[in-house]
Design a protein around this motif. Structure first.
Motif, PDB file in Angstrom:
ATOM      1  N   HIS A   1      44.285  36.407  36.648  1.00 22.99           N
ATOM      2  CA  HIS A   1      44.779  36.648  35.288  1.00 22.99           C
ATOM      3  C   HIS A   1      43.949  37.719  34.589  1.00 22.99           C
ATOM      4  N   ARG A   2      42.642  37.656  34.749  1.00 25.26           N
ATOM      5  CA  ARG A   2      41.770  38.667  34.132  1.00 25.26           C
ATOM      6  C   ARG A   2      42.085  40.063  34.663  1.00 25.26           C
ATOM      7  N   ALA A   3      42.294  40.165  35.974  1.00 25.05           N
ATOM      8  CA  ALA A   3      42.597  41.463  36.569  1.00 25.05           C
ATOM      9  C   ALA A   3      43.947  41.989  36.089  1.00 25.05           C
ATOM     10  N   LEU A   4      44.921  41.109  35.936  1.00 21.73           N
ATOM     11  CA  LEU A   4      46.239  41.527  35.452  1.00 21.73           C
ATOM     12  C   LEU A   4      46.166  41.991  34.004  1.00 21.73           C
TER      13      LEU A   4
ATOM     14  N   ARG B   1      33.755  45.873  40.131  1.00 20.63           N
ATOM     15  CA  ARG B   1      34.528  46.295  41.303  1.00 20.63           C
ATOM     16  C   ARG B   1      34.727  45.148  42.289  1.00 20.63           C
ATOM     17  N   LYS B   2      33.697  44.361  42.519  1.00 24.83           N
ATOM     18  CA  LYS B   2      33.816  43.229  43.435  1.00 24.83           C
ATOM     19  C   LYS B   2      34.814  42.203  42.915  1.00 24.83           C
ATOM     20  N   GLU B   3      34.817  41.997  41.609  1.00 23.08           N
ATOM     21  CA  GLU B   3      35.776  41.058  41.023  1.00 23.08           C
ATOM     22  C   GLU B   3      37.200  41.574  41.155  1.00 23.08           C
ATOM     23  N   ARG B   4      37.392  42.877  40.934  1.00 24.32           N
ATOM     24  CA  ARG B   4      38.728  43.459  41.053  1.00 24.32           C
ATOM     25  C   ARG B   4      39.273  43.300  42.463  1.00 24.32           C
ATOM     26  N   ARG B   5      38.428  43.571  43.444  1.00 22.03           N
ATOM     27  CA  ARG B   5      38.868  43.441  44.840  1.00 22.03           C
ATOM     28  C   ARG B   5      39.119  41.982  45.212  1.00 22.03           C
ATOM     29  N   LEU B   6      38.289  41.098  44.710  1.00 18.53           N
ATOM     30  CA  LEU B   6      38.490  39.681  44.973  1.00 18.53           C
ATOM     31  C   LEU B   6      39.810  39.215  44.372  1.00 18.53           C
ATOM     32  N   ALA B   7      40.106  39.668  43.156  1.00 15.89           N
ATOM     33  CA  ALA B   7      41.361  39.290  42.509  1.00 15.89           C
ATOM     34  C   ALA B   7      42.560  39.836  43.275  1.00 15.89           C
TER      35      ALA B   7
END
Length: 212
Positions: A34-37, A103-109
């Motif tokens: 949800h955060r990434a979206l 960046r790591k969070e974006r890829r994980l999402a």
């Protein structure tokens, strides 16, 4: 690890491929996706809406009539927010809506969102050699053979869009979005009803998005 059936151009099973990507923990998966979206949608906003205050509107420097004796209400400027053509009170001003995310969070999402759509994922063999010329009808027939309904929204993932036969074949299809394997994003993954990816694209996706 997920095993996916690979289909050929005729829609027949031609093999299997493995999809293995580290994803977020179940209790955190929905939150990080949800955060990434929200980040992607916010960062698409230009934030250029702007209105003029009474100090910025042209004219209105002279008092329109004297303070007393006219019987009318007191007025100091024809550019008051109460007047037609006057300034705007609390109107929008240019604003930066960008949100930051590691960046790591974006890829994980993205990996988590992609794995969550595995039931709607259709893996096919590389079919660019089947399109010797731009032909929308051939792509439509292939999508039907792969089990996709005409009204369904499709995300088509390939490793290469050159030559332009594939791009020219799908650009007139309103429900088909063509993306390279290294241009994936959260919104398109979640928005599509079906995701079609070549086996080469699946391999490249794991190479690109699983590395830190």
């Amino acid at each position: 690890m997920v095993n996916c059936v690979v289909k050929n151009w005729q829609g027949e099973q031609s093999g299997e491929t493995t999809l293995e990507m580290p994803v977020a923990k179940e209790e955190n998966a929905e939150h990080i996706v949800h955060r990434a979206l929200v980040r992607q949608l916010h960062n698409q906003r230009q934030g250029t809406a702007s209105t003029k205050t009474r100090a910025e509107v042209r004219g209105g420097g002279r008092k329109p009539w004297r303070q007393k004796g006219t019987g009318r209400a007191r007025a100091g400027s024809i550019r008051s927010p109460l007047w037609r053509g006057g300034g705007v009170i609390f109107g929008p001003k240019p604003k930066d809506y960008n949100l930051k995310m590691n960046r790591k969070e974006r890829r994980l999402a993205l990996r988590t969102a992609f794995i969550s759509r595995v039931e709607d994922l259709i893996v096919v063999e590389n079919f660019l050699d089947q399109l010797t010329a731009p032909k929308t009808k051939e792509v439509v027939n292939a999508l039907t053979r792969w089990g996709i309904e005409p009204e369904q929204k499709v995300l088509l993932i390939v490793t290469d869009t050159t030559p332009d036969n594939l791009y020219l074949s799908v650009r007139n299809l309103p429900n088909v979005k063509l993306l390279r394997h290294d241009c994936l994003n959260i919104y398109d993954i979640l928005y599509a009803d079906k995701i079609v990816a070549t086996s080469e694209a699946i391999t490249k996706i794991q190479e690109v998005y699983c590395g830190e």
